[in-house]
Design a protein around this motif. Structure first.
Motif, short mmCIF file in Angstrom:
data_model
loop_
_atom_site.label_atom_id
_atom_site.label_comp_id
_atom_site.label_asym_id
_atom_site.label_seq_id
_atom_site.Cartn_x
_atom_site.Cartn_y
_atom_site.Cartn_z
N PHE A 1 0.96 22.12 16.21
CA PHE A 1 0.78 20.69 16.50
C PHE A 1 -0.60 20.22 16.03
N ASN B 1 -4.02 18.84 14.64
CA ASN B 1 -4.83 17.64 14.75
C ASN B 1 -5.55 17.46 13.43
N GLY C 1 -0.14 16.77 13.12
CA GLY C 1 1.04 16.91 13.99
C GLY C 1 1.98 18.04 13.62
N TYR D 1 -3.50 23.42 21.35
CA TYR D 1 -2.29 22.71 21.80
C TYR D 1 -1.09 23.61 22.03
N LYS E 1 6.13 10.53 23.04
CA LYS E 1 6.37 10.89 21.63
C LYS E 1 7.72 10.33 21.18
N TRP F 1 6.61 9.97 8.23
CA TRP F 1 5.86 10.35 9.43
C TRP F 1 6.37 11.67 9.96
N PRO G 1 6.33 15.50 15.71
CA PRO G 1 5.67 16.71 16.22
C PRO G 1 6.46 17.35 17.36
N PHE H 1 -0.38 14.19 18.56
CA PHE H 1 -0.49 13.33 17.39
C PHE H 1 0.72 13.30 16.47
N THR H 2 0.89 12.14 15.82
CA THR H 2 1.73 12.10 14.63
C THR H 2 0.89 11.56 13.48
N TRP H 3 1.38 11.77 12.28
CA TRP H 3 0.65 11.44 11.06
C TRP H 3 1.58 10.56 10.23
N ARG I 1 -3.81 8.79 11.51
CA ARG I 1 -3.43 9.56 12.69
C ARG I 1 -3.08 8.60 13.82
N SER J 1 -2.02 8.60 17.88
CA SER J 1 -1.85 9.38 19.10
C SER J 1 -0.98 8.61 20.07
#
Ligand SMILES: *Cc1c(COP(=O)(O)O)cnc(C)c1O
Length: 412
Positions: A183, A185, A188, A216, A310, A329, A332, A337-339, A379, A381
């Motif tokens: 996961f 940082n 994700g 994480y 999420k 995207w 995760p 986080f996702t990206w 990023r 969150s």
């Protein structure tokens, strides 16, 4: 006095992180922020910790209010050994294999001091965890970045790079490969089992050390637990970093280096010079907490909460962004986080001006590059905003992207 004339190379090199600058805006009323990378304070077991704190100050004051050893609390070692076994199936961890640090940030700083020189090469992921990049940068090494894919580090690319370095006679300068396998940082993503095995094979083939940073790992909300690199390759290859920051509270500032006794010893000596010791009080509070409560059980509601948020963010992204071609995207399986990556031509730093107007905040991908290069990514969150704000925030983000895209002629 002109302070610039007095500054060291390191001093001159220091600059405020982009994230800190950007997060200033997030506190304006009416704004929605996907920027923060911190856990939800409602997940902190404050009553339990308060009770333990009072008790250990009154009853164990000779330890908790005194200087600590540099290595840290032996009681906490006992608890961590149990936790590591349960979490990773790692056994045989004893006092010489653990150093408690002031957050894992200090672990990164100490490892940089112990391993890196000016002519050293350190291999990191792209995008990179900013805290690690700042710590390593203090020693002026050369960075090599390995792109992340949806299933973790691009190990084919890594292999090509290592071959190249080897043929140039530079492989001896490579001090370590730094990775956040679970996961990530900011990205994700989680490294697949196959890639973990290949990374270990490459590290063995080229005799390299791997620094595995896993804050994480316990925050998995779906999918199967994957073995740690440390578990796969052992302490001869891997140094494992962990921290209480994302699973208990970052305020205690307890991180740790787990590894071979000689590596831990070197880091301990470096820590002695840096701060003598980390707070005994905090470590004893954590030790008694782990003794009394089952951390895995305690974490369950928090993990549920993050999973719900999420899912809300994924659904909102699907609804708002599915119609823009070239948007990607990450979904995760844990963490915070996702990206989100926008089509070519977008510059999420430049776009931030419009985001400010619409009061929606994210961290531009540029913040997670080594060379400050322009990025089409950001990023996001999902851990702090309430669910309805996540939905509203993604709507605002879409409006920002559409406005920027139209202005720049990137979308129709
Ligand atoms: C949050 C985080 C840490 C933790 O830092 P602390 O100093 O322990 O608070 C370490 N590594 C990564 C990748 C993180 O995201």
């Amino acid at each position: 006095m002109d302070i610039e004339l007095k500054l060291s190379e390191t001093g001159k090199n220091l600059r405020s992180s982009l994230i800190r600058e950007l997060l200033k805006y997030a506190s304006i009323p009416g704004s929605i922020s996907f920027g923060g990378g911190v856990p939800d304070p409602n997940t902190f077991p404050r009553h339990e910790l308060a009770e333990i704190a009072k008790e250990v100050i009154e009853k164990e004051y000779a330890y908790t209010l005194q200087y600590n050893t540099t290595e840290g609390d032996d009681e906490l070692v006992k608890q961590i050994a149990k936790l590591l076994e349960r979490m990773y199936g790692i056994t045989g961890i004893d006092r010489p294999n653990i150093l408690f640090t002031t957050g894992s940030q200090q672990a990164l700083d100490l490892l940089a001091r112990v391993f890196l020189d000016k002519d050293s090469i350190c291999i990191v992921e792209f995008p990179v965890y900013l805290g690690a990049a700042s710590a390593f940068r203090m020693m002026f090494p050369q960075f090599i970045t390995i792109p992340l894919q949806d299933d973790g580090m691009d190990v084919d690319y890594l292999e090509r790079k290592l071959k190249e370095l080897d043929s140039e006679g530079k492989i001896k300068n490579v001090k370590f490969i730094y990775t956040v396998p679970n996961f990530h940082n900011p990205a994700g993503v989680t490294m697949s089992l196959e890639k973990r095995k290949r990374l270990v094979e490459l590290a063995e083939k080229y005799d390299l050390l791997v620094i595995e940073d896993d804050p994480y790992g316990m925050l998995r909300f779906e999918g199967e637990h994957l073995p740690a690199l440390y578990k796969l390759a052992g302490p001869d290859r891997v140094v494992l970093l962990n921290t209480f920051s994302k699973i208990l509270t970052p305020g205690l500032r307890i991180g740790m280096i787990i590894g071979r006794a000689d590596i831990v010893r070197k880091a301990t000596l470096a820590k002695q010079a840096a701060d003598l010791c980390s707070p005994s009080l905090n470590q004893r509070i954590a030790a008694r907490y782990l003794e009394r409560y089952d951390l895995f059980e305690q974490l369950k509601p928090g993990i549920e909460l993050y999973k719900r948020k999420k899912d809300v963010m994924m659904k909102a992204l699907e609804e708002e962004f599915a119609d823009i071609k070239g948007v990607h995207w990450v979904n995760p399986q844990g963490g915070l986080f996702t990206w989100l990556t926008l089509p070519d031509g977008f510059d999420t730093m430049d776009m931030f001006e419009i985001a400010k107007e619409k009061m929606i905040y994210y961290i531009p991908g540029q913040a997670f590059t080594i060379d400050d290069s322009v990025s089409t990514s950001m990023r996001l969150s999902f851990c702090l905003p309430p669910e309805e704000k996540i939905i509203e925030g993604v709507k605002r983000l879409k409006a920002v992207v559409v406005e920027y895209g139209k202005r720049k002629g990137l979308i129709g």
